[in-house]
Design an enzyme around this catalytic site. Structure first.
Site, short mmCIF file in Angstrom:
data_model
loop_
_atom_site.label_atom_id
_atom_site.label_comp_id
_atom_site.label_asym_id
_atom_site.label_seq_id
_atom_site.Cartn_x
_atom_site.Cartn_y
_atom_site.Cartn_z
N LYS A 141 -1.13 -9.49 2.66
CA LYS A 141 -0.37 -8.99 3.81
C LYS A 141 -1.26 -8.04 4.60
O LYS A 141 -2.05 -7.30 3.98
CB LYS A 141 0.90 -8.27 3.33
CG LYS A 141 1.71 -7.64 4.46
CD LYS A 141 3.11 -7.24 4.02
CE LYS A 141 3.22 -5.88 3.40
NZ LYS A 141 2.79 -4.76 4.27
N ASP A 195 -1.22 -6.27 -0.48
CA ASP A 195 -1.48 -5.63 0.81
C ASP A 195 -2.97 -5.35 1.00
O ASP A 195 -3.63 -4.85 0.07
CB ASP A 195 -0.76 -4.27 0.83
CG ASP A 195 0.21 -4.13 1.98
OD1 ASP A 195 0.17 -4.95 2.90
OD2 ASP A 195 1.02 -3.18 1.93
N GLU A 203 9.52 -4.10 10.10
CA GLU A 203 9.89 -2.80 9.54
C GLU A 203 10.46 -1.88 10.62
O GLU A 203 9.87 -1.72 11.70
CB GLU A 203 8.67 -2.14 8.87
CG GLU A 203 9.02 -0.77 8.28
CD GLU A 203 8.03 -0.24 7.25
OE1 GLU A 203 7.08 -0.95 6.89
OE2 GLU A 203 8.22 0.92 6.82
N ASP A 259 0.82 -1.21 0.00
CA ASP A 259 0.00 0.00 0.00
C ASP A 259 0.86 1.26 0.00
O ASP A 259 0.33 2.38 0.03
CB ASP A 259 -1.01 -0.01 1.16
CG ASP A 259 -0.36 0.05 2.52
OD1 ASP A 259 0.88 -0.02 2.60
OD2 ASP A 259 -1.10 0.16 3.52
N SER A 260 2.19 1.10 -0.08
CA SER A 260 3.06 2.24 -0.40
C SER A 260 2.62 2.83 -1.74
O SER A 260 2.95 3.98 -2.06
CB SER A 260 4.52 1.81 -0.45
OG SER A 260 4.69 0.71 -1.31
N GLU A 269 -1.20 -5.45 8.37
CA GLU A 269 -0.37 -4.88 9.42
C GLU A 269 -0.97 -5.17 10.80
O GLU A 269 -2.19 -5.13 10.97
CB GLU A 269 -0.24 -3.36 9.22
CG GLU A 269 0.51 -3.01 7.95
CD GLU A 269 0.74 -1.51 7.78
OE1 GLU A 269 0.43 -0.73 8.70
OE2 GLU A 269 1.23 -1.13 6.69
#
Ligand code: KIV
Length: 333
Positions: A161, A131, A230, A92-93, A163
């Site tokens: 993925k 993501d 991260e 999602d960057s 978070e």
């Protein structure tokens, strides 16, 4: 093309002009006409075996570092695979580096899926991860599973993925039980940057390191096949890696993790050289400089008409040109 073919049958044209148009049409039809240049991923994979979960597990068992890179569209995915990446992440960057949003909280599941679909059309060897963006999984395990299913069915990703640590264990369990592989993401979780007080190193006190360790264990126990660490001090990331039986993928976490991931746009230098870059990003390329130089040259050559000249122009048959000119002249008189 179709409209030109129709025009050649247009009864309003004079006969010589119709003949000239249909001759030109035929010569065009012998030439590839699109300005696009689609590249077949099959051409690029060159018979190499696709990377599977088993491949990744074997690499982990052999202590062979796993390489992962983000891609947000078709060409960036092609190039990542061509360069041999084991895994391609539609992160999602996307929000910040490709869509110009101020942070990752704004990007939607639909936008992520569109990006994932483009990447999936390019990749047929690397293992893909999509993501789940903020808001698409936190509410309940059911919401998380519904979003994961969309990422696989519509985004054509091989895994997802999300978070979060221990608090996301029910979501991870629900998704993996349904048969979708989950990569967890702990340490700095950019979707929570405002709650974390910005992009800061995580796990840098004893309490925080213990919390990181507990999160890592929790996501592993919930069924995650891999975990991204991260912005974690190198020694802490190494200990967490040693304590787990699934691979860790580091970004800003030193070189003792089971693999590494970077954001492609950052590491290729597709940004002005003076733009902010996190400490852990190494610029392996300077695509910005190369791009600006190339586009400037294009501008100059268009301005002085040195582009396009041969060999970049299509030549018509001299007789066709002559007939065409005569037909136009006759039509005008
Ligand atoms: O969104 C992303 O690109 C990521 C990587 C930085 C791990 O999550």
């Amino acid at each position: 093309m179709a409209s030109v073919a129709c025009t050649s049958r247009n009864p309003l044209l004079t006969r010589p002009l119709r003949t000239a148009v249909s001759q030109i049409t035929r010569s065009w039809q012998q030439t590839r006409w699109s300005s696009h240049a689609p590249t077949s991923p099959a051409m690029l994979a060159r018979g190499q075996k696709p990377v599977t979960i088993q491949t990744l597990q074997k690499m982990y068992a052999d202590k062979s570092p796993i390489t992962m890179l983000t891609a947000h569209n078709f060409p960036s995915a092609l190039i990542a695979q061509e360069a041999g990446m084991d895994m391609v992440l539609v992160g999602d960057s996307l929000a910040m580096v490709s869509l110009g949003m101020p942070d990752t909280s704004e990007v939607t599941l639909d936008e992520m899926i569109m990006s994932a679909r483009a990447v999936s059309r390019a990749v047929n060897r690397s293992f893909t991860v999509g993501d789940l963006p903020m808001g698409s999984y936190e509410i309940s395990p059911e919401q998380a599973l519904a979003s994961a299913i969309r990422m696989v069915k519509q985004g054509r990703m091989q895994s997802v993925k999300l978070e979060g640590g221990a608090e996301m264990a029910p979501q991870i369990k629900k998704i993996t039980t349904a048969g979708i592989s989950v990569c967890a993401h702990i340490g700095l979780t950019p979707q929570r940057q405002h709650a974390l007080g910005g992009f800061r190193v995580q796990g840098n006190t004893l309490d925080k390191a213990m919390a990181l360790y507990n999160d890592a264990k929790a996501v592993q126990d919930a069924g995650a096949f891999m975990v991204v660490l991260e912005c974690v001090p190198s020694d802490i990331a190494e200990e967490v890696t040693n304590a787990l039986s699934i691979p860790t993928i580091g970004i800003g976490a030193g070189n003792k993790t089971s693999g590494q991931v970077l954001v492609q746009i950052d590491m290729l230098g597709v940004r002005p050289p003076d733009s902010f870059m996190p400490k852990f990003v190494k610029r392996y390329g300077s695509i910005w400089d190369a791009g600006v130089a190339a586009i400037k040259q294009y501008k100059d050559e268009v301005s002085d008409r040195t582009y396009p000249t041969a060999p970049y122009v299509y030549k018509s048959d001299a007789k066709v040109t002559e007939a065409f000119r005569a037909a136009i002249k006759a039509g005008q008189s």
